[in-house]
Design an enzyme around this catalytic site. Structure first.
Site, PDB file in Angstrom:
ATOM      1  CE  LYS A  13      40.781  26.373  24.853  1.00 22.08           C
ATOM      2  NZ  LYS A  13      39.309  26.305  25.080  1.00 22.08           N
ATOM      3  CE1 TYR A  53      38.611  21.262  22.820  1.00 20.79           C
ATOM      4  CE2 TYR A  53      39.518  22.244  20.843  1.00 20.79           C
ATOM      5  CZ  TYR A  53      39.347  22.248  22.213  1.00 20.79           C
ATOM      6  OH  TYR A  53      39.924  23.247  22.978  1.00 20.79           O
ATOM      7  CG  ASN A 120      37.780  28.561  27.636  1.00 20.32           C
ATOM      8  OD1 ASN A 120      38.632  28.291  26.793  1.00 20.32           O
ATOM      9  ND2 ASN A 120      36.873  27.696  28.043  1.00 20.32           N
ATOM     10  CG  HIS A 123      42.693  21.775  26.251  1.00 14.67           C
ATOM     11  ND1 HIS A 123      41.435  21.225  26.266  1.00 14.67           N
ATOM     12  CD2 HIS A 123      43.562  20.730  26.383  1.00 14.67           C
ATOM     13  CE1 HIS A 123      41.540  19.901  26.380  1.00 14.67           C
ATOM     14  NE2 HIS A 123      42.822  19.577  26.453  1.00 14.67           N
ATOM     15  CD  GLU A 134      43.087  16.201  25.602  1.00 12.96           C
ATOM     16  OE1 GLU A 134      41.848  16.149  25.656  1.00 12.96           O
ATOM     17  OE2 GLU A 134      43.770  16.878  26.408  1.00 12.96           O
TER      18      GLU A 134
HETATM   19  P1  DAT Z   1      36.890  22.661  28.980  1.00  8.75           P
HETATM   20  O1  DAT Z   1      37.781  23.415  28.020  1.00  8.75           O
HETATM   21  O2  DAT Z   1      36.642  23.439  30.239  1.00  8.75           O
HETATM   22  O3  DAT Z   1      37.353  21.244  29.235  1.00  8.75           O
HETATM   23  P2  DAT Z   1      34.855  21.493  27.264  1.00  8.75           P
HETATM   24  O4  DAT Z   1      35.805  20.378  27.009  1.00  8.75           O
HETATM   25  O5  DAT Z   1      33.481  21.143  27.727  1.00  8.75           O
HETATM   26  O6  DAT Z   1      35.459  22.557  28.284  1.00  8.75           O
HETATM   27  O7  DAT Z   1      34.658  22.346  25.907  1.00  8.75           O
HETATM   28  C1  DAT Z   1      35.758  22.620  25.057  1.00  8.75           C
HETATM   29  C2  DAT Z   1      35.715  24.078  24.682  1.00  8.75           C
HETATM   30  O8  DAT Z   1      34.540  24.352  23.891  1.00  8.75           O
HETATM   31  C3  DAT Z   1      35.601  25.017  25.878  1.00  8.75           C
HETATM   32  O9  DAT Z   1      36.867  25.327  26.422  1.00  8.75           O
HETATM   33  C4  DAT Z   1      34.909  26.204  25.310  1.00  8.75           C
HETATM   34  C5  DAT Z   1      33.972  25.616  24.271  1.00  8.75           C
HETATM   35  N1  DAT Z   1      32.623  25.367  24.797  1.00  8.75           N
HETATM   36  C6  DAT Z   1      32.249  24.384  25.679  1.00  8.75           C
HETATM   37  N2  DAT Z   1      30.948  24.413  25.942  1.00  8.75           N
HETATM   38  C7  DAT Z   1      30.451  25.440  25.210  1.00  8.75           C
HETATM   39  C8  DAT Z   1      29.119  25.999  25.031  1.00  8.75           C
HETATM   40  N3  DAT Z   1      28.053  25.498  25.659  1.00  8.75           N
HETATM   41  N4  DAT Z   1      28.987  27.055  24.199  1.00  8.75           N
HETATM   42  C9  DAT Z   1      30.053  27.578  23.547  1.00  8.75           C
HETATM   43  N5  DAT Z   1      31.315  27.096  23.644  1.00  8.75           N
HETATM   44  C10 DAT Z   1      31.510  26.059  24.471  1.00  8.75           C
HETATM   45 MG    MG Z   2      37.517  19.641  27.857  1.00 15.19          MG
END
Ligand code: DAT
Ligand code: MG
Length: 146
Positions: A13, A53, A120, A123, A134
């Site tokens: 990212k 997303y 973070n 991805h 994706e």
């Molecule tokens: P991951 O990237 O671990 O698969 P995800 O698909 O649930 O996580 O979410 C996509 C991204 O969105 C994630 O990397 C960081 C952000 N994100 C997820 N949950 C969040 C939250 N509760 N508050 C803020 N950002 C969040």
């Molecule tokens: Mg995810």
């Protein structure tokens, strides 16, 4: 235990690129034994991001997530190996960097920045269906190639 050769989509990212962590993240993927099959660095369009997303549309962090992901270039990779989908998510660590385990990419290299969206670094696709979908968003030229 089934052990199938898989492909996953990995993104570094904009925070990872800005912090100069491209090499460190790829090093961990390769050190684990996975293979980087395709790689490109680019800016991501809003349409690509909305597609990528789509499961998060309507959540409070959705707009901040789109904005963050457009804040600079990303590195997109197709990574392959047996059980790489689960394996890369294990290397990446938990979504929330504060609680991500030490030893993982997020646990070692990321922390809470106090932003609306969690930053973070990486991805990784979460299922083979997500991976197939994706990969074609970031590598449309691979359509029909196996
Ligand atoms: P991951 O990237 O671990 O698969 P995800 O698909 O649930 O996580 O979410 C996509 C991204 O969105 C994630 O990397 C960081 C952000 N994100 C997820 N949950 C969040 C939250 N509760 N508050 C803020 N950002 C969040
Ligand atoms: Mg995810």
């Amino acid at each position: 235990m089934t052990s199938q050769k898989e492909q996953t989509l990995v993104l570094i990212k904009p925070d990872g690129v800005r912090r100069g962590l491209i090499g460190e993240i790829i090093r961990r993927i390769e050190a684990k034994g996975y293979v980087v099959e395709n790689l490109k660095m680019s800016l991501v369009s809003i349409n690509q991001l909305k597609n990528h997303y789509q499961e998060h549309e309507g959540k409070p962090f959705f707009e901040p997530l789109l904005e963050f992901m457009q804040s600079g270039p990303i590195v997109a990779m197709v990574v392959s190996g047996n059980r790489v989908i689960e394996g890369f998510r294990s290397l990446a660590g938990a979504t929330e960097p504060t609680s991500a385990a030490p030893g993982t990419i997020r646990g070692d290299l990321a922390r809470d920045q106090g932003t609306k969206v969690v930053q973070n670094l990486v991805h990784g696709s979460d299922s083979s269906e997500s991976a197939q979908r994706e990969i074609l968003i970031f590598f449309p030229e691979l359509q029909g190639v196996k």
